[in-house]
Write a protein that holds these residues in place. Structure first.
Motif, short mmCIF file in Angstrom:
data_model
loop_
_atom_site.label_atom_id
_atom_site.label_comp_id
_atom_site.label_asym_id
_atom_site.label_seq_id
_atom_site.Cartn_x
_atom_site.Cartn_y
_atom_site.Cartn_z
N PRO A 54 0.81 -1.22 0.00
CA PRO A 54 0.00 0.00 0.00
C PRO A 54 0.84 1.27 0.00
N CYS A 55 0.32 2.29 -0.66
CA CYS A 55 0.93 3.62 -0.68
C CYS A 55 -0.24 4.59 -0.44
N ILE A 56 -0.51 4.85 0.83
CA ILE A 56 -1.74 5.55 1.23
C ILE A 56 -1.43 6.90 1.87
N PRO A 57 -2.44 7.75 1.97
CA PRO A 57 -2.25 9.00 2.71
C PRO A 57 -1.90 8.70 4.17
N ASN A 58 -0.95 9.42 4.74
CA ASN A 58 -0.51 9.09 6.09
C ASN A 58 -1.58 9.36 7.15
N ARG A 59 -2.64 10.02 6.81
CA ARG A 59 -3.71 10.24 7.79
C ARG A 59 -4.61 9.01 7.96
N TRP A 60 -4.47 8.02 7.06
CA TRP A 60 -5.27 6.80 7.18
C TRP A 60 -4.66 5.91 8.25
N SER A 61 -5.42 5.57 9.26
CA SER A 61 -4.92 4.67 10.31
C SER A 61 -5.20 3.21 9.98
N ASP A 62 -6.18 2.96 9.13
CA ASP A 62 -6.51 1.59 8.74
C ASP A 62 -7.51 1.61 7.59
N PHE A 63 -7.66 0.47 6.95
CA PHE A 63 -8.73 0.27 5.98
C PHE A 63 -8.91 -1.23 5.80
N GLU A 64 -10.03 -1.59 5.21
CA GLU A 64 -10.38 -3.01 5.06
C GLU A 64 -11.07 -3.21 3.72
N MET A 65 -10.85 -4.38 3.16
CA MET A 65 -11.57 -4.77 1.95
C MET A 65 -11.76 -6.28 1.95
N THR A 66 -12.71 -6.76 1.20
CA THR A 66 -12.90 -8.19 1.03
C THR A 66 -12.62 -8.52 -0.43
N TYR A 67 -11.76 -9.51 -0.63
CA TYR A 67 -11.38 -9.94 -1.97
C TYR A 67 -11.95 -11.33 -2.19
N ARG A 68 -12.66 -11.51 -3.29
CA ARG A 68 -13.27 -12.80 -3.60
C ARG A 68 -12.40 -13.50 -4.64
N TYR A 69 -11.93 -14.70 -4.31
CA TYR A 69 -11.14 -15.51 -5.22
C TYR A 69 -11.92 -16.79 -5.49
N VAL A 70 -12.50 -16.91 -6.64
CA VAL A 70 -13.39 -18.01 -7.05
C VAL A 70 -14.49 -18.16 -5.99
N ASP A 71 -14.45 -19.20 -5.14
CA ASP A 71 -15.47 -19.42 -4.12
C ASP A 71 -14.94 -19.14 -2.72
N THR A 72 -13.86 -18.41 -2.60
CA THR A 72 -13.20 -18.16 -1.33
C THR A 72 -13.10 -16.65 -1.09
N SER A 73 -13.35 -16.23 0.15
CA SER A 73 -13.25 -14.81 0.50
C SER A 73 -12.02 -14.56 1.35
N TYR A 74 -11.36 -13.45 1.08
CA TYR A 74 -10.22 -12.98 1.87
C TYR A 74 -10.59 -11.62 2.44
N VAL A 75 -10.75 -11.55 3.76
CA VAL A 75 -11.01 -10.29 4.43
C VAL A 75 -9.64 -9.70 4.76
N ILE A 76 -9.34 -8.55 4.16
CA ILE A 76 -8.01 -7.96 4.27
C ILE A 76 -8.11 -6.70 5.12
N GLN A 77 -7.39 -6.69 6.24
CA GLN A 77 -7.37 -5.55 7.15
C GLN A 77 -5.96 -4.97 7.18
N VAL A 78 -5.84 -3.71 6.84
CA VAL A 78 -4.55 -3.03 6.85
C VAL A 78 -4.55 -2.05 8.00
N SER A 79 -3.56 -2.18 8.90
CA SER A 79 -3.45 -1.24 10.02
C SER A 79 -2.19 -0.39 9.84
N ASN A 80 -2.35 0.89 10.14
CA ASN A 80 -1.28 1.88 9.94
C ASN A 80 -1.19 2.78 11.18
#
Length: 127
Positions: free
Chosen positions: A58-84
């Motif tokens: 990630p290359c994010i604004p430094n004011r972001w302390s975290d963000f989350e997204m869910t990535y779907r790969y075929v029939d599998t979900s990946y919940v991705i949590q980035v903490s900053n």
């Protein structure tokens, strides 16, 4: 509201003649949506898929302390949590996949019909 189109795609044109001055149009008819995806998902949020690997940089604004997204790969979900917690622009120090530390900055994708938790920690690397 003047623009009146989806905020996550690029308009092919913005009208300059009355009565529609400032209104966007043709949002889903250009290749611009693909470039917005690349800029937002790959270059800013830092998620790039190469083959069966998901790479994190990630290359994010430094004011972001975290963000989350869910990535779907075929029939599998990946919940991705980035903490900053140190409000950095860049710098992945640790990745956990289902509470197990992964070496490097990528994970291998599997289609096991489950939901997986990916924790990406951004911190200043110790020297």
């Amino acid at each position: 509201v003047t623009y009146k189109v989806e905020p996550y795609v690029m308009a092919a044109d913005v009208y300059s003649a009355p009565p529609h001055i400032g209104r966007g149009g043709w949002t889903w008819y250009t290749g611009a949506a693909g470039w917005m995806y690349k800029a937002g998902i790959e270059s800013i949020l830092g998620f790039t898929k190469r083959g069966e690997q998901l790479i994190f940089d990630p290359c994010i604004p430094n004011r972001w302390s975290d963000f989350e997204m869910t990535y779907r790969y075929v029939d599998t979900s990946y919940v991705i949590q980035v903490s900053n917690p140190n409000h950095l622009n860049r710098g992945v120090v640790k990745i956990l996949l289902d509470n197990v530390e992964v070496l490097g900055s990528e994970i291998s994708l599997v289609n096991d019909h489950e939901t997986h938790l990916v924790e990406v920690k951004m911190e200043v690397l110790a020297t």
